[in-house]
Motif scaffolding. Structure first.
Motif, PDB file in Angstrom:
ATOM      1  N   LEU A 167      -4.515   4.492  -4.991  1.00 10.53           N
ATOM      2  CA  LEU A 167      -5.266   3.403  -5.607  1.00 10.53           C
ATOM      3  C   LEU A 167      -5.286   2.183  -4.682  1.00 10.53           C
ATOM      4  CD1 LEU A 167      -3.896   3.586  -9.270  1.00 10.53           C
ATOM      5  CD2 LEU A 167      -6.187   4.209  -8.509  1.00 10.53           C
ATOM      6  N   GLN A 168      -6.465   1.603  -4.539  1.00  6.74           N
ATOM      7  CA  GLN A 168      -6.572   0.348  -3.800  1.00  6.74           C
ATOM      8  C   GLN A 168      -6.742  -0.763  -4.824  1.00  6.74           C
ATOM      9  OE1 GLN A 168      -9.576   0.246  -0.751  1.00  6.74           O
ATOM     10  NE2 GLN A 168      -8.796  -1.664   0.124  1.00  6.74           N
ATOM     11  N   ILE A 169      -5.737  -1.593  -4.935  1.00 13.68           N
ATOM     12  CA  ILE A 169      -5.697  -2.607  -5.979  1.00 13.68           C
ATOM     13  C   ILE A 169      -6.226  -3.938  -5.454  1.00 13.68           C
ATOM     14  CG2 ILE A 169      -4.193  -3.870  -7.564  1.00 13.68           C
ATOM     15  CD1 ILE A 169      -4.543  -0.924  -8.242  1.00 13.68           C
ATOM     16  N   SER A 395      -1.007  -2.967 -12.308  1.00 16.01           N
ATOM     17  CA  SER A 395      -0.250  -3.124 -11.068  1.00 16.01           C
ATOM     18  C   SER A 395       0.390  -4.501 -10.976  1.00 16.01           C
ATOM     19  CB  SER A 395      -1.183  -2.894  -9.874  1.00 16.01           C
ATOM     20  OG  SER A 395      -0.478  -2.999  -8.665  1.00 16.01           O
ATOM     21  N   TRP A 396      -0.347  -5.535 -11.365  1.00 18.19           N
ATOM     22  CA  TRP A 396       0.206  -6.889 -11.306  1.00 18.19           C
ATOM     23  C   TRP A 396       1.392  -7.035 -12.258  1.00 18.19           C
ATOM     24  CZ3 TRP A 396      -4.604 -10.682 -11.307  1.00 18.19           C
ATOM     25  CH2 TRP A 396      -5.395 -10.398 -10.183  1.00 18.19           C
ATOM     26  N   LEU A 423       2.902   1.775  -9.930  1.00 19.63           N
ATOM     27  CA  LEU A 423       4.066   1.214  -9.247  1.00 19.63           C
ATOM     28  C   LEU A 423       3.817   1.148  -7.740  1.00 19.63           C
ATOM     29  CD1 LEU A 423       6.885   3.121 -11.157  1.00 19.63           C
ATOM     30  CD2 LEU A 423       6.490   0.656 -11.220  1.00 19.63           C
ATOM     31  N   HIS A 424       4.159   0.040  -7.128  1.00 20.21           N
ATOM     32  CA  HIS A 424       4.101  -0.110  -5.663  1.00 20.21           C
ATOM     33  C   HIS A 424       2.687   0.105  -5.116  1.00 20.21           C
ATOM     34  CE1 HIS A 424       8.360   0.131  -6.307  1.00 20.21           C
ATOM     35  NE2 HIS A 424       8.310   1.420  -6.614  1.00 20.21           N
ATOM     36  N   THR A 425       1.691  -0.476  -5.780  1.00 21.96           N
ATOM     37  CA  THR A 425       0.314  -0.307  -5.312  1.00 21.96           C
ATOM     38  C   THR A 425      -0.244  -1.543  -4.606  1.00 21.96           C
ATOM     39  OG1 THR A 425      -0.376  -0.896  -7.560  1.00 21.96           O
ATOM     40  CG2 THR A 425      -0.354   1.451  -6.988  1.00 21.96           C
ATOM     41  N   THR A 432      10.207  -5.100  -0.187  1.00 25.78           N
ATOM     42  CA  THR A 432      11.623  -4.995  -0.568  1.00 25.78           C
ATOM     43  C   THR A 432      12.306  -3.858   0.185  1.00 25.78           C
ATOM     44  OG1 THR A 432      11.087  -5.824  -2.770  1.00 25.78           O
ATOM     45  CG2 THR A 432      13.215  -4.718  -2.496  1.00 25.78           C
ATOM     46  N   ALA A 433      11.601  -2.718   0.274  1.00 22.56           N
ATOM     47  CA  ALA A 433      12.170  -1.569   0.989  1.00 22.56           C
ATOM     48  C   ALA A 433      12.330  -1.878   2.472  1.00 22.56           C
ATOM     49  CB  ALA A 433      11.281  -0.344   0.791  1.00 22.56           C
ATOM     50  N   LEU A 434      11.344  -2.543   3.063  1.00 18.66           N
ATOM     51  CA  LEU A 434      11.421  -2.869   4.485  1.00 18.66           C
ATOM     52  C   LEU A 434      12.538  -3.870   4.761  1.00 18.66           C
ATOM     53  CD1 LEU A 434       7.626  -3.114   5.372  1.00 18.66           C
ATOM     54  CD2 LEU A 434       9.210  -1.258   5.901  1.00 18.66           C
ATOM     55  N   THR A 435      12.713  -4.811   3.824  1.00 20.83           N
ATOM     56  CA  THR A 435      13.794  -5.783   3.984  1.00 20.83           C
ATOM     57  C   THR A 435      15.153  -5.087   3.945  1.00 20.83           C
ATOM     58  OG1 THR A 435      12.442  -7.494   2.941  1.00 20.83           O
ATOM     59  CG2 THR A 435      14.827  -7.865   3.020  1.00 20.83           C
TER      60      THR A 435
END
Length: 446
Positions: A167-169, A395-396, A423-425, A432-435
Motif C-alpha cells: 500500500l502506498q499511503i 495507517s495514520w 501497520l508500518h505503511t 524506529t527499527a533503523l534507530t
C-alpha cells in the motif's frame, strides 16, 4: 411406481418406454428400448437413483450452460444488486462466449484450464481471470449441490498469480496539498470527513444528519448506498440505499472536535434536518469545470506525420484536426477551444451537463470532476483515490499509537488481519527499527 409403456415403432416392431415419477410427481422417461426387460430395468434404476436422493434425470445435466445460468442460477441467486450487476457483466463478457453453448455435463477441468490460458493470451489481467474463475466456480458449486452435474470442473484449476502490491499511503503533507486544490465548500468537507473517519464511499455519501450526535461527537454508521444501472434497481433508479453497511454490522465511533464543529456548522448553514443527507449534490454546489493547464506546445515536440507527410506541434488545433493526433495534450487543446466558443454563444451552446442523481454524490462524477483535477493540481508523485483516504486513516491511527482492535472496529473490518495490513505503511514507519539497528551497531564500533 414406475412402469413400462409399449408402443409400435416406425418399422412396425414393438418398442418399450421406461416411465417413472420424479421427485415432484411428474412423469419422466428413462429411455425407450427394444426389449421389455431393458425398459423395466431402466425405470427401476431411475427409481433407485431417486431413493438415493439423486435426480436420475439425465436431461438436467444436458441443459446448456447459458440456459442453466439465465433460467436457474442467476435469477434464484440471493445477491446484492451491485453484485448482480458485476456478475452479469462478467458472465456475458468472459464466460458465455466460452461455455454458453456447452452442456453442463460436458464441461470438464480441461476446458476450464484451456479457457484460463486463452484469457491470459488475450491479455486479460490476472485479477480479472481470478474473479471470473471464482464466479464460474460458484455456478458449478450450486450445480453440484443441485445434482445437475457430478463433477466440479473448477477444482484443481489454477489461475495466474496475483501479486500483492504494498500500500502506498498518502502522507498528511500530501493530503494538505490535495485538500487546498479542491474547490472551496462542501467537497473539501467531504474529503476531510473521509480522512477523519475512514468511511467507505457508500457509507460516507449516505450519512444523514441524524447519524451524527453533535454533543457527544459520536457517528453511527448504519446504512450504505450503491450506484447501479437502473435495470438492476428494484424501482429503476440509480442509487440503492441498503439498511446496513458492509458485513451487515452497525458501528459507532467518535469524531475529532474540529471535524465535528465543521459538520455542525455545515448543518446549520444549509438548514439541514434529521433525514437530510450530510453531503448532497446540489446544483449550486457544482463548481465550474476547470480547464487543464497545458504546457507550451514547443516543449512537447511534433506529431507523427499524417497521410500527407505533415507534422504539427502537439497541443495545437492543427495537431488535432489535420494531424489527427489524439494524445491527451491535443485532445485537451481542442476541448478548451470548443469550450471557449460555446462560452461565447457559438457552436450551438448547451447548458452544462448535470449528473443524474437523487441527491447522492455519484462516485464517477466526483472522481472525474472534483478529485482527479485536484490530484493533478497537487502534482503528487502518485494518484491516490478516495478509497486511499480510508487506507490513510487506518495507517495514520496505527502510526500514532492507536490500538489495533480499536482501529478494526472503527473501520468495520471483519478480520483483524485486514487491519494489520496498515501497520508500518507510512514512509517513516521503519525509522524506529533503523534507530535500533544503528544503536546496536554503534555499540560494536565503540
Amino acid at each position: 411406481m414406475g412402469y413400462t409403456k409399449k408402443r409400435v415403432g416406425g418399422n412396425g416392431k414393438p418398442r418399450y418406454t421406461a416411465c417413472y415419477l420424479d421427485l415432484k410427481g411428474r412423469l419422466r422417461s428413462a429411455g425407450t428400448y427394444a426389449a421389455k426387460k431393458e425398459a423395466e430395468r431402466a425405470w427401476q434404476t431411475a427409481e433407485a437413483e431417486l431413493a438415493k436422493g439423486r435426480t436420475g434425470d439425465p436431461a438436467r445435466g444436458r441443459q446448456r450452460f447459458r440456459d442453466y445460468v439465465e433460467t436457474t442460477w442467476l435469477p434464484n441467486h440471493e445477491i446484492e444488486a451491485s453484485t448482480r450487476e458485476a456478475y452479469t457483466y462478467s458472465l456475458y463478457k468472459h464466460l458465455m462466449p466460452e461455455f454458453g453453448g456447452m452442456r453442463m455435463i460436458d464441461i470438464l477441468p480441461e476446458h476450464v484450464r484451456n479457457w484460463v490460458a486463452k484469457l491470459k493470451d488475450l491479455g486479460v489481467t490476472p485479477v480479472t481471470i481470478r474473479y471470473n474463475k471464482i464466479l464460474l466456480s460458484a455456478i458449478f458449486t450450486t450445480a453440484l449441490n443441485d445434482q445437475i452435474t457430478y463433477i466440479h470442473p473448477c477444482r484443481g484449476v489454477k489461475t495466474p498469480p496475483v501479486p500483492r502490491k504494498p500500500l502506498q499511503i498518502i502522507t498528511p503533507e500530501q493530503f494538505d496539498d490535495v485538500y487546498h486544490a479542491l474547490p472551496d465548500g462542501d467537497f473539501r468537507l467531504v474529503a476531510e470527513t473521509e480522512i477523519e473517519s475512514g468511511l467507505r464511499w457508500g457509507e460516507l455519501t449516505e450519512l444523514r444528519v441524524k447519524d451524527l450526535h453533535t454533543r457527544t461527537r459520536i457517528l453511527t454508521v448504519s446504512r450504505a448506498v450503491v450506484q447501479v444501472d437502473p435495470k438492476f434497481h428494484p424501482e429503476g433508479g440509480r442509487f440503492l440505499v441498503k439498511d446496513y453497511p458492509k458485513n451487515r454490522k452497525y458501528r459507532r465511533f467518535k469524531l475529532s472536535a474540529q471535524i465535528s464543529e465543521k459538520l455542525e456548522k455545515h448543518i446549520d448553514v444549509n438548514g439541514l434536518v434529521s433525514d437530510d443527507l450530510l453531503f448532497a449534490l446540489r446544483e449550486d454546489a457544482i463548481p465550474a469545470i476547470r480547464s487543464k493547464r497545458l504546457p507550451a506546445s514547443a516543449d512537447l515536440g511534433m506529431t507523427e506525420p499524417n497521410e500527407n507527410g505533415r507534422s504539427y506541434r502537439h497541443a495545437t488545433l492543427s495537431a488535432y484536426t489535420a494531424g489527427k493526433c489524439r494524445c491527451d495534450h491535443c485532445k485537451a487543446a481542442f476541448a478548451r477551444y470548443r469550450a471557449e466558443r460555446r462560452a461565447k454563444g457559438k457552436d450551438n451552446p448547451r447548458t452544462p451537463r448535470i449528473p443524474q442523481t437523487d441527491g447522492h454524490i455519484p462516485s464517477d462524477w466526483f472522481r472525474r470532476q472534483i478529485w482527479n483535477p485536484a490530484i493533478e493540481a497537487a502534482a503528487l508523485d502518485f494518484r491516490p483515490t478516495m478509497r486511499d483516504l480510508r487506507h490513510a486513516h487506518a495507517s495514520w491511527l496505527l502510526h500514532g499509537g492507536a490500538d489495533l482492535q480499536v482501529v478494526k472496529e472503527r473501520l468495520g473490518h471483519a478480520s483483524i488481519a485486514t487491519t494489520e495490513r496498515y501497520l508500518h505503511t507510512l514512509p517513516d514507519a521503519d525509522e524506529t527499527a533503523l534507530t535500533a539497528l544503528e544503536r546496536t551497531r554503534s555499540r560494536a564500533r565503540s
